[in-house]
Design an enzyme around this catalytic site. Structure first.
Site, short mmCIF file in Angstrom:
data_model
loop_
_atom_site.label_atom_id
_atom_site.label_comp_id
_atom_site.label_asym_id
_atom_site.label_seq_id
_atom_site.Cartn_x
_atom_site.Cartn_y
_atom_site.Cartn_z
CG ASP A 1 -10.20 -0.69 4.32
OD1 ASP A 1 -9.94 -0.97 3.14
OD2 ASP A 1 -9.53 -1.08 5.29
CD GLN B 1 -3.60 -4.63 6.32
OE1 GLN B 1 -3.44 -3.65 5.60
NE2 GLN B 1 -4.20 -5.73 5.89
CE LYS C 1 -3.81 -2.52 1.96
NZ LYS C 1 -4.51 -3.04 3.12
#
Ligand code: NDP
Length: 282
Positions: free
Chosen positions: A120, A97, A53
């Site tokens: 997200d 994460q 990322k």
């Protein structure tokens, strides 16, 4: 003839477009999209994803910040960090994460993220917006899959779509995205009766289970579009999808391989969501 959908190429094209749009945004407004990635603990797979990322951010011309916290980080400390990032004007997207260490209540952490920075798409406000048909941020993997389907040129309206797997990060959002395109959607899970018969009805079949090669040719209708989300590590060390590719591919009109199908789209869509988040500030 079956088309093998090239996720690597499509993801590259999207990342290139994001890079170009970012240049324009930064030149016009001075805004540099900023993504903060929070990693708690030292799960090896998570570390790899976080590195990828960061690299994608660099390529896109974004500001990228990583916050590495120990596995025993307290919930309060994590919540404080999220609060700081919510107020940080350089940061437009916040990604925590997953999975988090077991002592932390994941839902509580996700709910603390400003929904306008929730790239997200996991915050309950963004889930609600997706379900009610006014999405703000859509989870990256399902958004990437919609892009792959769009590029096959098949229209979804009136088609039978079957989604196998009902997780919050893939199966459920996927189903609502397909429904929004007027597909008739069936969601399957581990308690579904006669899965092969249900799967055979699909014009578009999405497998998001996490069981290597469980979708066999007898479960697939002739001419279906098959999207394989599964990423399964075999004992040999090789990666396999949820679909038995070699026997299924000849029956399909289009299919994604593993690797090189859905996987690369997830980060490409994260870049797109972060750029969208930066634009929200204008
Ligand atoms: P989860 O483990 O959260 O969900 C799996 C789903 O599959 C559950 O809904 C479960 O049903 C269902 N299921 C399990 N066994 C069966 C069965 N025999 N028949 C029908 N349904 C079954 O997985 P995720 O959604 O997180 O991930 C699914 C796969 O996709 C994994 O391989 C993961 O690695 C991969 N993945 C890939 C991504 C990418 O970027 N390419 C991103 C995210 C995930 P029930 O709810 O009843 O338990």
């Amino acid at each position: 003839m079956s088309i093998i959908i090239d996720g690597n190429k499509i993801a590259q094209d999207i990342r290139q477009a994001v890079r170009e749009e970012t240049l324009v945004l930064t030149r016009r407004t001075g805004v540099v999209p900023g993504l903060a990635v929070v990693l708690a603990g030292d799960d090896p797979a998570s570390k790899v994803y976080v590195r990828r990322k960061a690299k994608a951010c660099e390529e896109a011309g974004f500001l990228s910040r990583e916050y590495k916290l120990p596995a025993d980080v307290g919930e309060a400390e994590l919540l404080d960090l999220i609060r700081d990032l919510n107020n940080d004007r350089q940061i437009h997207g916040i990604l925590v994460q997953l999975p988090l260490p077991k002592h932390i209540v994941t839902d509580k952490i996700i709910a603390a993220i400003d929904p306008h920075k929730d790239v997200d798409g996991f915050h309950p406000a963004n889930v609600g917006r997706l379900v009610t048909g006014s999405p703000l941020f859509v989870p990256c993997t399902p958004r990437g899959i919609m892009e792959l389907i769009a590029r096959t040129g098949i229209g979804l309206s009136g088609k039978d779509a079957v989604v196998i797997g009902r997780s919050n990060i893939v199966g459920k959002p996927m189903s609502f995205l397909l429904l929004a395109q007027n597909a008739t959607v069936t969601m399957c899970h581990s308690k579904t009766k006669d899965l092969p018969a249900v799967a055979r009805r699909a014009d578009v079949l999405i497998a998001a289970v996490g069981k290597p090669r469980m979708i066999t040719a007898d479960m697939v209708k002739e001419g279906a579009v098959v999207i394989d989300v599964g990423v399964n590590r075999l004992e040999s060390g090789k990666l396999a999808g949820d679909v038995a590719f070699d026997e299924v591919a000849p029956k399909t009109s289009a299919i994604t391989p593993v690797p090189g199908g859905v996987g690369p789209m997830t980060i490409a869509m994260l870049m797109k969501n972060t750029l969208d988040a930066a634009r929200l500030h204008f």
